[in-house]
Design a protein around this motif. Structure first.
Motif, PDB file in Angstrom:
ATOM      1  N   TYR A 215       0.823  -1.216   0.000  1.00 25.66           N
ATOM      2  CA  TYR A 215       0.000   0.000   0.000  1.00 25.66           C
ATOM      3  C   TYR A 215       0.860   1.272   0.000  1.00 25.66           C
ATOM      4  O   TYR A 215       0.418   2.309   0.487  1.00 25.66           O
ATOM      5  CB  TYR A 215      -0.942   0.014   1.214  1.00 25.66           C
ATOM      6  CG  TYR A 215      -1.942  -1.105   1.232  1.00 25.66           C
ATOM      7  CD1 TYR A 215      -3.148  -0.990   0.561  1.00 25.66           C
ATOM      8  CD2 TYR A 215      -1.662  -2.290   1.907  1.00 25.66           C
ATOM      9  CE1 TYR A 215      -4.072  -2.036   0.566  1.00 25.66           C
ATOM     10  CE2 TYR A 215      -2.568  -3.335   1.922  1.00 25.66           C
ATOM     11  CZ  TYR A 215      -3.771  -3.203   1.251  1.00 25.66           C
ATOM     12  OH  TYR A 215      -4.668  -4.237   1.265  1.00 25.66           O
ATOM     13  N   GLY A 216       2.070   1.184  -0.558  1.00 28.90           N
ATOM     14  CA  GLY A 216       2.977   2.315  -0.446  1.00 28.90           C
ATOM     15  C   GLY A 216       3.646   2.762  -1.720  1.00 28.90           C
ATOM     16  O   GLY A 216       4.493   3.657  -1.687  1.00 28.90           O
ATOM     17  N   GLU A 217       3.315   2.163  -2.874  1.00 32.83           N
ATOM     18  CA  GLU A 217       3.911   2.583  -4.134  1.00 32.83           C
ATOM     19  C   GLU A 217       2.877   3.365  -4.945  1.00 32.83           C
ATOM     20  O   GLU A 217       1.721   2.955  -5.029  1.00 32.83           O
ATOM     21  CB  GLU A 217       4.406   1.380  -4.933  1.00 32.83           C
ATOM     22  CG  GLU A 217       5.432   0.514  -4.211  1.00 32.83           C
ATOM     23  CD  GLU A 217       6.749   1.220  -3.975  1.00 32.83           C
ATOM     24  OE1 GLU A 217       7.028   2.232  -4.670  1.00 32.83           O
ATOM     25  OE2 GLU A 217       7.507   0.784  -3.094  1.00 32.83           O
ATOM     26  N   VAL A 218       3.294   4.465  -5.531  1.00 33.87           N
ATOM     27  CA  VAL A 218       2.371   5.290  -6.315  1.00 33.87           C
ATOM     28  C   VAL A 218       3.152   5.994  -7.419  1.00 33.87           C
ATOM     29  O   VAL A 218       4.262   6.485  -7.204  1.00 33.87           O
ATOM     30  CB  VAL A 218       1.646   6.320  -5.413  1.00 33.87           C
ATOM     31  CG1 VAL A 218       2.621   7.222  -4.679  1.00 33.87           C
ATOM     32  CG2 VAL A 218       0.649   7.148  -6.205  1.00 33.87           C
ATOM     33  N   THR A 219       2.588   5.988  -8.614  1.00 32.05           N
ATOM     34  CA  THR A 219       3.174   6.693  -9.753  1.00 32.05           C
ATOM     35  C   THR A 219       2.740   8.151  -9.708  1.00 32.05           C
ATOM     36  O   THR A 219       1.554   8.443  -9.542  1.00 32.05           O
ATOM     37  CB  THR A 219       2.715   6.049 -11.071  1.00 32.05           C
ATOM     38  OG1 THR A 219       3.155   4.684 -11.099  1.00 32.05           O
ATOM     39  CG2 THR A 219       3.278   6.784 -12.268  1.00 32.05           C
ATOM     40  N   TRP A 220       3.697   9.065  -9.851  1.00 33.39           N
ATOM     41  CA  TRP A 220       3.364  10.486  -9.840  1.00 33.39           C
ATOM     42  C   TRP A 220       4.440  11.275 -10.571  1.00 33.39           C
ATOM     43  O   TRP A 220       5.553  10.784 -10.794  1.00 33.39           O
ATOM     44  CB  TRP A 220       3.208  11.004  -8.407  1.00 33.39           C
ATOM     45  CG  TRP A 220       4.429  10.852  -7.540  1.00 33.39           C
ATOM     46  CD1 TRP A 220       4.785   9.757  -6.822  1.00 33.39           C
ATOM     47  CD2 TRP A 220       5.451  11.828  -7.302  1.00 33.39           C
ATOM     48  NE1 TRP A 220       5.961   9.974  -6.149  1.00 33.39           N
ATOM     49  CE2 TRP A 220       6.386  11.244  -6.422  1.00 33.39           C
ATOM     50  CE3 TRP A 220       5.665  13.128  -7.732  1.00 33.39           C
ATOM     51  CZ2 TRP A 220       7.511  11.926  -5.965  1.00 33.39           C
ATOM     52  CZ3 TRP A 220       6.792  13.815  -7.283  1.00 33.39           C
ATOM     53  CH2 TRP A 220       7.693  13.209  -6.408  1.00 33.39           C
ATOM     54  N   GLN A 221       4.089  12.505 -10.933  1.00 35.71           N
ATOM     55  CA  GLN A 221       5.051  13.374 -11.609  1.00 35.71           C
ATOM     56  C   GLN A 221       4.638  14.833 -11.463  1.00 35.71           C
ATOM     57  O   GLN A 221       3.460  15.148 -11.281  1.00 35.71           O
ATOM     58  CB  GLN A 221       5.164  13.029 -13.082  1.00 35.71           C
ATOM     59  CG  GLN A 221       3.951  13.425 -13.916  1.00 35.71           C
ATOM     60  CD  GLN A 221       4.250  13.407 -15.405  1.00 35.71           C
ATOM     61  OE1 GLN A 221       5.290  12.932 -15.836  1.00 35.71           O
ATOM     62  NE2 GLN A 221       3.333  13.937 -16.193  1.00 35.71           N
ATOM     63  N   VAL A 222       5.623  15.699 -11.516  1.00 37.11           N
ATOM     64  CA  VAL A 222       5.438  17.137 -11.679  1.00 37.11           C
ATOM     65  C   VAL A 222       6.249  17.506 -12.912  1.00 37.11           C
ATOM     66  O   VAL A 222       7.479  17.389 -12.910  1.00 37.11           O
ATOM     67  CB  VAL A 222       5.911  17.922 -10.441  1.00 37.11           C
ATOM     68  CG1 VAL A 222       5.779  19.427 -10.684  1.00 37.11           C
ATOM     69  CG2 VAL A 222       5.108  17.512  -9.211  1.00 37.11           C
ATOM     70  N   ASP A 223       5.563  17.878 -13.958  1.00 35.16           N
ATOM     71  CA  ASP A 223       6.185  18.035 -15.271  1.00 35.16           C
ATOM     72  C   ASP A 223       7.391  18.974 -15.217  1.00 35.16           C
ATOM     73  O   ASP A 223       7.322  20.080 -14.682  1.00 35.16           O
ATOM     74  CB  ASP A 223       5.148  18.580 -16.260  1.00 35.16           C
ATOM     75  CG  ASP A 223       5.659  18.542 -17.692  1.00 35.16           C
ATOM     76  OD1 ASP A 223       6.410  17.609 -18.023  1.00 35.16           O
ATOM     77  OD2 ASP A 223       5.318  19.459 -18.462  1.00 35.16           O
ATOM     78  N   GLY A 224       8.506  18.484 -15.777  1.00 41.84           N
ATOM     79  CA  GLY A 224       9.721  19.276 -15.846  1.00 41.84           C
ATOM     80  C   GLY A 224      10.500  19.357 -14.563  1.00 41.84           C
ATOM     81  O   GLY A 224      11.533  20.038 -14.496  1.00 41.84           O
ATOM     82  N   VAL A 225      10.059  18.635 -13.513  1.00 39.12           N
ATOM     83  CA  VAL A 225      10.747  18.706 -12.222  1.00 39.12           C
ATOM     84  C   VAL A 225      11.142  17.309 -11.742  1.00 39.12           C
ATOM     85  O   VAL A 225      12.312  17.008 -11.554  1.00 39.12           O
ATOM     86  CB  VAL A 225       9.864  19.414 -11.170  1.00 39.12           C
ATOM     87  CG1 VAL A 225      10.610  19.505  -9.830  1.00 39.12           C
ATOM     88  CG2 VAL A 225       9.464  20.799 -11.644  1.00 39.12           C
TER      89      VAL A 225
END
Length: 472
Positions: free
Chosen positions: A398-408
């Motif tokens: 319950y601790g892995e998650v895909t995420w992004q902040v574009d260009g950072v």
């Protein structure tokens, strides 16, 4: 005098850093008479040498008697059990709330979680609301009091232990004016209580990217910190001391796959969606995505063999759950070859992190899971399709998650299949590899469905906290 002090200090420092036992005072009656050999070997008296020569130590003073009853000049320290301390704290309620204070201000962010939900600072999930109050006990000489809730991403690159470049990105910022002496509404007040309630945004400011979870990513030479905090500033007149009350908060969103995974797995032999010639058409399974394994060193023994890796759609899986992977073989002239390849194949699960500092992307891979394939099985007599099934499990529950902040910064995941034949099979079976990008979520689609698609509360598995999920 100074030289003697230096020599004494050096002697004490040398002894404190050594493994020698402490010096002992040895009664004269226990010392052995010196011999010629001992006097010639050392001109100075060594207590350690006397300890080595003396089998026993005699003492003129008797040992103190031990007693359970303390003497009149002794103090007894009573131990308090942790459960008793918790009970005492619950009675006055002092430790059951997130409270932070300075000389004049107090910030209260509500009750603490209990049991497995306890965290050292307030934690929120998707759609969480930061609420509480600011209590000011004196407004004397105060010009303004300001409340700020914000999230900041900090990136840094280091060389030889020094920061060579750094940058920050503000993902959101919210400011409230708690008090200002120019506002007539506060005229005549000597103290103040300000209640606030702020729903955390679902997206970054000026972007469609979801709000990133609280995290700290560190690798040799680069690091990234996603932090959220609540801060109260008190600005005073003149040269009076500025006051600040600040605390970190955690944003830990729960996520789930976008759709339910299909259970169908029928092979479609008429497919040629890959654009290859018909005799080497890509395989297609209903509900599965397939991709061809390539080799940099083709072999004549398997020149007509076509190998594909298949992943179940959608390519989004709950963390720490088995991810099914298949190897599909066709056009095999030798029925033993698929089984040899499957036994030499490995499945790896990677966390792929990309940090962009001053326009320069830095990519790092972390291996978080490994798996193997089972025996290759022919599907039917009518076709030459052979399938080997396997799976890979990895990451935090319950601790892995895909995420992004574009260009950072971005955090992705990938499944990689590698065929590495043993030394005896080198030259017969080449090395194959294929990597497919996937997404991991904290929860499954079924868990989200049973809660009407709403996953409330923080995903404590992101910070490595064991999660106990009640059965439905």
């Amino acid at each position: 005098m100074f030289s003697s002090l230096r020599s004494h200090t050096s002697f004490e420092s040398d002894r404190s850093n050594s493994d020698l036992p402490p010096l002992y005072t040895i009664p004269s009656s226990s010392r052995r008479p010196s011999t010629a050999s001992s006097s010639s070997s050392s001109a100075t008296y060594s207590p350690l040498r006397e300890l080595e020569l003396s089998p026993t130590l005699e003492s003129d003073s008797p040992l103190p008697l031990y007693s359970n009853c303390p003497a009149s000049d002794e103090v007894v320290l009573d131990a308090v059990l942790r459960s008793q301390r918790s009970t005492q704290s619950e009675q006055d309620g002092s430790s059951l709330r997130y409270k932070y204070k300075s000389s004049r201000m107090k910030l209260d962010l509500g009750p603490r979680g209990k049991g497995a939900a306890y965290t050292h600072c307030p934690s929120y999930g998707s759609g969480g609301v930061v609420e509480g109050f600011v209590d000011i006990k004196s407004l004397s000489h105060v010009e303004k009091v300001e409340l700020k809730i914000e999230g900041i991403i900090t990136l840094a690159a280091t060389e030889r232990g020094y920061v060579s470049s750094a940058g920050t990105k503000n993902v959101f910022s919210h400011t409230e004016i708690v008090y200002t002496n120019d506002d007539p509404a506060f005229a005549g007040k000597s103290d103040l209580r300000h209640d606030f309630s702020f729903p955390l945004p679902s997206q970054c400011s000026g972007s469609s990217d979801p709000l990133p979870p609280s995290s700290y990513l560190m690798f040799p030479g680069v690091e990234c910190h996603v932090a959220y905090h609540v801060k109260v500033d008190m600005f005073k007149k003149g040269f009076r001391r500025h006051e600040t009350v600040e605390t970190a908060i955690l944003y830990l969103p729960k996520t789930s796959p976008p759709a339910r995974r299909s259970e169908s797995s029928q092979y479609n032999s008429a497919s040629s969606s890959s654009g290859l010639p018909d005799e080497k058409a890509a395989f297609t399974y209903t509900g599965w995505k397939t991709s061809i394994l390539t080799s940099a060193e083709p072999s004549d023994a398997v020149k007509d063999l076509l190998i594909e890796m298949a992943l179940q759609r959608p390519l989004s899986y709950p963390s720490r759950r088995p991810i099914p992977v298949r190897l599909i073989f066709a056009n095999s002239s030798d029925p033993i070859i698929p089984d040899l390849i499957a036994s030499s194949a490995e499945i790896s699960l990677y966390r792929m992190i990309t940090l962009t500092i001053n326009g320069r992307p830095v990519r790092r891979e972390q291996l978080i899971g490994k798996g193997k394939f089972g025996k290759a099985i022919r599907q039917s007599k009518e076709n030459d399709v052979v399938i080997a099934e396997g799976s890979v499990v990895g990451g935090k529950p319950y601790g892995e998650v895909t995420w992004q902040v574009d260009g950072v910064v971005s955090v992705d995941y990938a499944v990689r299949v590698e065929v590495k034949p043993s030394q005896s099979l080198e030259g017969v079976i080449p090395c194959y590899t294929r990597t497919e990008t996937i997404a991991l979520t904290t929860h499954s689609w079924e868990e989200s469905f049973h809660r009407d698609g709403i996953l409330e509360g923080p995903a404590l598995g992101i910070i490595g906290r064991p999660v106990h999920v009640a059965s439905n």
